[in-house]
Design an enzyme around this catalytic site. Structure first.
Site, PDB file in Angstrom:
ATOM      1  N   ASP A 102      -2.184  -6.551   8.592  1.00  0.00           N
ATOM      2  CA  ASP A 102      -2.549  -5.364   8.310  1.00  0.00           C
ATOM      3  C   ASP A 102      -4.290  -6.166   7.237  1.00  0.00           C
ATOM      4  O   ASP A 102      -4.425  -6.183   6.848  1.00  0.00           O
ATOM      5  CB  ASP A 102      -2.277  -5.066   7.264  1.00  0.00           C
ATOM      6  CG  ASP A 102      -2.872  -3.146   7.086  1.00  0.00           C
ATOM      7  OD1 ASP A 102      -3.484  -3.117   7.434  1.00  0.00           O
ATOM      8  OD2 ASP A 102      -2.453  -2.331   6.083  1.00  0.00           O
ATOM      9  N   TRP A 134       0.885  -1.626   0.269  1.00  0.00           N
ATOM     10  CA  TRP A 134       0.296   0.044  -0.231  1.00  0.00           C
ATOM     11  C   TRP A 134       0.820   1.872   0.209  1.00  0.00           C
ATOM     12  O   TRP A 134       1.778   1.438   0.901  1.00  0.00           O
ATOM     13  CB  TRP A 134      -0.833   0.405   1.447  1.00  0.00           C
ATOM     14  CG  TRP A 134      -1.771   1.130   1.799  1.00  0.00           C
ATOM     15  CD1 TRP A 134      -2.297   1.669   0.360  1.00  0.00           C
ATOM     16  CD2 TRP A 134      -2.088   1.928   2.564  1.00  0.00           C
ATOM     17  NE1 TRP A 134      -3.331   2.788   0.973  1.00  0.00           N
ATOM     18  CE2 TRP A 134      -2.469   3.035   2.063  1.00  0.00           C
ATOM     19  CE3 TRP A 134      -1.707   1.775   3.393  1.00  0.00           C
ATOM     20  CZ2 TRP A 134      -3.481   3.346   3.304  1.00  0.00           C
ATOM     21  CZ3 TRP A 134      -2.265   2.448   4.668  1.00  0.00           C
ATOM     22  CH2 TRP A 134      -2.832   3.489   4.573  1.00  0.00           C
ATOM     23  N   LYS A 190     -13.589   0.148   5.033  1.00  0.00           N
ATOM     24  CA  LYS A 190     -14.601  -0.484   3.717  1.00  0.00           C
ATOM     25  C   LYS A 190     -15.644  -1.241   4.241  1.00  0.00           C
ATOM     26  O   LYS A 190     -16.695  -1.399   3.145  1.00  0.00           O
ATOM     27  CB  LYS A 190     -13.237  -1.558   2.495  1.00  0.00           C
ATOM     28  CG  LYS A 190     -11.605  -1.061   2.839  1.00  0.00           C
ATOM     29  CD  LYS A 190     -11.429  -0.092   2.436  1.00  0.00           C
ATOM     30  CE  LYS A 190     -10.005   0.831   2.314  1.00  0.00           C
ATOM     31  NZ  LYS A 190      -9.822   1.279   1.443  1.00  0.00           N
TER      32      LYS A 190
END
Ligand code: LMR
Length: 398
Positions: free
Chosen positions: A211, A130, A246
């Site tokens: 993560d 990311w 999300k």
């Protein structure tokens, strides 16, 4: 003093959001930031969230401070969602959780916590990872190094190189691994690879940092957590950072959690006071709103069922577009092999096209994707997929 400041580059993901917003082309397509959009191109508030917010409005009777760990009910729900209600680390009282301002807040708190435990720790991230991981950890003063992960040639994982790299990492360092829906590539570890990862973590003694920003967007809520649950079954300690941006669609509410798993409950007690003191020194206490929404959903069997259904709809819509992209590309006469798109999971796919092609898609067609060729599939819908496929065919042919 401020005159000494040097300009800095715009964030590669958030900069795209701004550029897209300013683009006057009515045909523009946003495949940049990882935000779910429906068939109408809209990021709607989930019905389960609306109901949970209404409950809050009716039930809340105080705005007093929430405490450094945040909402304790939320923390307990998040632990069960990630590890599974009967996981041994929960039963043995080895986990402490703090609710944080978003998944990014969880990562920053984790970074400061790691520095307390070992100021010389290096944090190892996947190549690629990311876009914000590296700058976030460096800003916290940690050294960052990379281990092999995605294979740009085969569009799969660099399995043997990855395990060879991991086998060199010493105890005292931290290895970041994506729980599911790898951002940016969409290529996840399978269960056998999680087992190998776990065996190396045990042997070497490094600390895994998982993560999990997309639980429920890959194969399902349970399936997406299977690897981290196995890992937690076998290692003495690990860190989990999770996000509700999300899967609950709570992006702007900034709600996430950091969980520290320690070798035993005595170490956990010391970990907890350190975690809370890190929080106190950064933002003192997290904002309550997002946590109460999630907690209200997960405390109610009806709202949980509704949320599961809404999450499945988002996941299924994205997955259906994976095959659709492949079919539309073929229909436009594209001969390159894009079948890998169907093997990836979550919000993203790496198209594997080059920088010049990405730039042309933006400047000539107003199609926005991250410079790594990461596309956020949820930005596609029946009104723009043909336009997208034609544009990609054009830039690939020329
Ligand atoms: C993304 O990767 O697009 C999201 O996680 C949003 C962000 O903050 O970068």
């Amino acid at each position: 003093m401020f005159a000494q400041l040097k300009p800095v580059a715009t964030d590669p993901i958030l900069g795209l959001m701004a550029a897209y917003r300013e683009d006057p082309n009515p045909q523009k397509v946003d495949l940049g930031v990882g935000v779910y959009k429906d068939e109408q191109g809209h990021t709607a508030v989930l019905k389960s969230v609306k109901e949970a917010e209404a409950l809050r409005l009716n039930q809340e009777d105080s705005k007093t401070y929430i405490g450094m760990a945040g909402d304790l009910g939320f923390n307990s729900h998040m632990e069960k969602l990630a590890f599974g209600a009967a996981h041994q680390v929960l039963l043995a009282n080895r986990v402490t959780t703090a609710h944080t301002p978003g998944g990014t807040g969880a990562l920053r708190v984790a970074a400061e916590f790691i520095k307390r435990a070992n100021p010389n720790a290096t944090i190892w991230v996947t190549t690629p990872t990311w876009a914000n991981h590296i700058s976030l950890f460096e800003a916290a003063g940690l050294k960052v190094k990379e281990y092999a992960y995605y294979d740009y040639q085969t569009k799969g994982l660099q399995v043997e190189q990855m395990f060879a790299d991991l086998a060199q990492i010493p105890a005292g360092d931290v290895v970041l691994v994506h729980a599911c829906c790898h951002n940016p590539s969409g290529m996840d570890l399978n269960f056998e690879q999680w087992q190998r990862f776990t065996a190396i973590a045990q042997e070497r003694g490094f600390t895994p940092l998982v993560d999990m920003a997309y639980q429920g967007f890959g194969l399902g809520l349970e399936e997406d957590a299977a690897g981290l649950r196995y890992l937690a079954d076998h290692v003495a300690e690990m860190i989990l950072c999770s996000s509700c941006s999300k899967n609950f669609g709570l992006y702007r509410e900034r709600i996430g959690a950091v969980s520290i798993v320690s070798a035993n409950s005595q170490i956990m007690d010391i970990a907890r006071v350190n975690l809370l003191s890190v929080v106190r020194s950064i933002y003192s206490m997290p904002p309550a709103h997002g946590a109460i929404i999630v907690s209200n959903i997960l405390s109610s069997s009806e709202l949980t069922a509704l949320w599961h259904q809404e999450l499945a709809e988002m996941r299924d819509r994205i997955n259906s577009y994976r095959q659709l992209i492949i079919d539309k590309f073929a229909a436009e006469g594209i001969t390159q092999d894009f079948s890998f798109i169907a093997r990836q999971h979550g919000m993203f796919s790496f198209l594997g096209i080059n920088k010049a092609q990405i730039e042309r898609l933006k400047s000539e067609f107003s199609i926005y994707m991250v410079g790594s060729s990461r596309v956020s599939i949820a930005g596609l819908n029946h009104s723009n997929i043909d336009y997208f496929a034609k544009a990609v065919a054009t830039v690939l042919k020329d």
